[in-house]
Write a protein that holds these residues in place. Structure first.
Motif, mmCIF file in Angstrom:
data_model
loop_
_atom_site.group_PDB
_atom_site.id
_atom_site.type_symbol
_atom_site.label_atom_id
_atom_site.label_comp_id
_atom_site.label_asym_id
_atom_site.label_seq_id
_atom_site.Cartn_x
_atom_site.Cartn_y
_atom_site.Cartn_z
ATOM 1 N N ARG A 233 -9.179 7.923 -3.336
ATOM 2 C CA ARG A 233 -8.492 7.522 -4.873
ATOM 3 C C ARG A 233 -6.832 6.661 -4.055
ATOM 4 O O ARG A 233 -6.493 6.978 -2.941
ATOM 5 N N HIS A 234 -6.520 5.668 -4.943
ATOM 6 C CA HIS A 234 -5.364 5.100 -4.476
ATOM 7 C C HIS A 234 -4.130 5.915 -4.786
ATOM 8 O O HIS A 234 -4.133 6.621 -5.706
ATOM 9 N N ALA A 235 -3.163 5.759 -3.634
ATOM 10 C CA ALA A 235 -1.880 6.477 -3.914
ATOM 11 C C ALA A 235 -1.262 5.754 -5.338
ATOM 12 O O ALA A 235 -1.154 4.641 -5.559
ATOM 13 N N MET B 116 0.772 -1.261 0.102
ATOM 14 C CA MET B 116 -0.126 0.097 0.107
ATOM 15 C C MET B 116 0.790 1.307 -0.033
ATOM 16 O O MET B 116 2.030 1.294 0.027
ATOM 17 N N GLY B 117 0.258 2.282 -0.293
ATOM 18 C CA GLY B 117 1.149 3.647 -0.259
ATOM 19 C C GLY B 117 1.412 4.052 1.324
ATOM 20 O O GLY B 117 0.227 3.806 1.872
ATOM 21 N N LEU B 118 2.520 4.379 1.684
ATOM 22 C CA LEU B 118 2.740 4.765 2.940
ATOM 23 C C LEU B 118 3.498 5.778 3.010
ATOM 24 O O LEU B 118 4.551 6.016 2.111
ATOM 25 N N ALA B 119 3.954 6.032 4.037
ATOM 26 C CA ALA B 119 5.270 6.867 4.211
ATOM 27 C C ALA B 119 6.468 6.241 5.278
ATOM 28 O O ALA B 119 5.963 5.464 6.242
ATOM 29 N N ARG C 192 -9.666 1.600 4.202
ATOM 30 C CA ARG C 192 -9.269 0.169 3.737
ATOM 31 C C ARG C 192 -9.209 0.032 2.370
ATOM 32 O O ARG C 192 -8.235 -0.964 1.658
ATOM 33 N N VAL C 193 -9.629 0.959 1.473
ATOM 34 C CA VAL C 193 -9.379 0.979 -0.268
ATOM 35 C C VAL C 193 -8.360 1.689 -0.805
ATOM 36 O O VAL C 193 -8.128 1.703 -1.758
ATOM 37 N N ALA C 194 -7.787 2.804 0.238
ATOM 38 C CA ALA C 194 -7.097 3.733 -0.447
ATOM 39 C C ALA C 194 -6.466 4.616 0.500
ATOM 40 O O ALA C 194 -6.914 4.962 1.786
ATOM 41 N N THR C 195 -5.163 5.073 0.160
ATOM 42 C CA THR C 195 -4.207 6.058 1.102
ATOM 43 C C THR C 195 -4.546 7.460 0.550
ATOM 44 O O THR C 195 -4.638 7.690 -0.565
#
Length: 541
Positions: free
Chosen positions: A539-541, A316-319, A384-387
């Motif tokens: 929106r997804h990352a 997933m998108g994250l930092a 649950r579906v987008a970062t």
């Protein structure tokens, strides 16, 4: 929840009573300690193997002064696995996990054969230490060279013979010898063993670079009667192949420990055969069949590494956030010289405990591991579906500010650490998270992506007052964050300043700003996530 002065001060006081300096049991790793460790393991009906290593299972209230040889191995072609035609994809992330899964497993088989202690893996790097035979530094260094030769050849052969060209890699290995302090914390899938002191640190630096080979420090060279070469750089040559094999052959002649003098080539072939027998070959020939990803709904602190396996991995998108203590290796060396190991160990337990609690409890972040005195954590805001990228970058800035404020409190409270600093680097991007290699407690927590590599590289270029963001984090950041970080690293970004950076409008209103600083308001990022959740889309990352 946000960082809070009273809560942080209370945690630090509690950590100080949990492992006080007066309760630290400082031991020296010698023949008596080794014999007792063997008896303890045998009493439980086990043998002294990888999961019962002589150094690995160190109680929280113990520090062991160890004269050992440290070996760092770097997989040089790791970053090439990470991208498809210049960008990261789900397929490239499956391939990089496949790459690490194979080479972690290959390395562990050589670790076992050489009575080495695998300390940890981090991305493309292995850290191992050889502590036997006790009292014979030359034999330890010889064994380390033999270990390095076999490790390098096994990793190269595993990539070629099992994974083919896709998983092939060159290897660079750094070796240093000397006194370091072994400590440990955590349990189960979250154990954090580490060696503190200049030998581990210098071996890691020797393993950095683009040229393959085996690089020895001047200390290790002196033990073997080799000429000094000074600081090893990209212009320096590795230990010549004929010298490597000459020393490796000497390293097998250790009758006092019953070391098996099997030639390197036989050991390499045996390790590769074991891999072919033990590994699920579908994981190596068809990553699509084995590595499966799902998203994890933030906060990331609820990720349980014990539940992760290749077929149940997170992506997933994250930092990614790296927070490294500046000046800590010099402090450790001074404590070893001054017989202040108990002080250093107690201070480290408090600092690591507070940084981990700040990340987890105040900002919902997930600690991947401590790499020595450096914290690697992950944070995300979304559903649950987008970062939500901008709010995730806000969360990374807030986390960075909280970590610095917690560290500043530690500096004000603990003895003799006023000269230390903390350097913090963050980057945003799609990142897979899994657990790889040998199954069980010694399996490896893994978060591997360009965001992870970049955040670590950024942190390594900072001084102890600086915080910085990577290019992707800046590209996804709010205008307010870009205004502050766009021109480069920021000095002294603590929690209060992070609040002013992330929420300038709130910071301009004293009542709201005070409420935010005390943790009575939820963060901007969390509020945005709640809004997205109510809408049921994003929106997804």
């Amino acid at each position: 929840m946000a960082w809070d002065l009273t809560r942080s001060r209370s945690r630090i006081a509690r950590f100080m009573t949990t492992v006080p300096q007066s309760a630290i049991d400082v031991r020296t790793f010698d023949q008596a300690y080794l014999a007792q460790r063997v008896r303890d393991v045998q009493a439980r009906g086990k043998k002294l193997g990888l999961d019962e290593a002589t150094i690995f299972a160190v109680p929280r209230n113990r520090a062991i002064l160890v004269d050992g040889v440290h070996v760092y191995a770097q997989l040089l072609d790791y970053h090439d696995q990470m991208q498809d035609q210049g960008r990261e994809t789900e397929a490239s992330h499956k391939r990089v996990l496949q790459f690490l899964h194979l080479h972690y497993s290959a390395s562990d088989r050589i670790v076992e054969q050489f009575e080495a202690q695998r300390v940890d893996y981090h991305g493309p790097r292995l850290h191992a230490v050889l502590v036997t035979p006790v009292g014979d530094e030359r034999q330890r260094v010889l064994r380390a060279v033999a270990f390095a030769v076999a490790l390098k050849e096994t990793v190269e052969a595993a990539g070629q013979n099992i994974g083919g060209a896709r998983l092939r890699t060159r290897v660079r290995i750094g070796i240093d010898t000397g006194l370091a302090v072994a400590v440990s914390s955590g349990r189960g899938a979250d154990k954090d063993p580490l060696f503190l002191g200049s030998p581990a640190n210098y071996a890691a630096k020797l393993a950095e670079g683009d040229r393959p080979g085996i690089y020895l420090s001047d200390r290790a060279r002196a033990v073997l009667g080799e000429p000094a070469v000074g600081w090893v750089s990209e212009r320096s040559a590795p230990l010549a192949a004929d010298r490597q094999y000459g020393f490796a052959n000497e390293g097998y002649g250790q009758a006092q420990s019953g070391f098996d003098p099997t030639p390197t080539r036989s050991r390499v072939l045996a390790a590769v055969r074991a891999l072919q027998t033990d590994l699920d070959l579908s994981a190596l020939t068809s990553p699509e069949a084995t590595f499966r990803f799902h998203r994890h709904e933030p906060p990331l602190r609820t990720i349980d590494f014990e539940q992760l396996i290749p077929s149940r991995s997170v992506r997933m998108g994250l930092a990614s956030v790296f927070a490294d203590l500046s000046g800590f290796t010099a402090y450790v060396d001074a404590c070893i010289r001054g017989r202040r190991i108990a002080e250093m160990t107690a201070n480290l337990h408090v600092i690591r405990g507070e940084l981990a609690a700040c990340a987890r409890d105040d900002f919902g972040a997930k600690k991947v591991r401590f790499i020595g005195d450096c914290l690697h954590g992950l944070v995300a805001v979304g559903t649950r579906v987008a970062t939500e990228p901008a709010n995730t970058v806000d969360a990374a800035v807030m986390l960075s500010g909280g970590l610095r404020s917690s560290f500043n409190l530690c500096k004000a409270t603990l003895p003799n650490i006023r000269d230390l600093g903390i350097a913090i680097g963050s980057e945003f991007g799609e990142t897979p998270i899994s657990r790889l290699g040998i199954r069980g407690d010694r399996s490896v927590r893994c978060a591997s992506s360009k965001a992870v590599s970049t955040s670590e590289a950024i942190q390594s270029d900072l001084n102890g007052r600086q915080t910085a963001l990577g290019p992707s984090a800046l590209a996804n950041a709010s205008a307010a964050v870009r205004r502050v970080f766009g021109s480069g690293p920021v000095d002294d970004l603590d929690h209060d300043r992070a609040v002013r950076v992330v929420t300038p409008a709130l910071a301009a209103a004293p009542a709201k700003s005070a409420a935010l600083s005390s943790g009575l308001l939820i963060s901007q990022g969390t509020a945005a996530a709640a809004s997205v959740r109510e809408q049921g889309s994003g929106r997804h990352a």
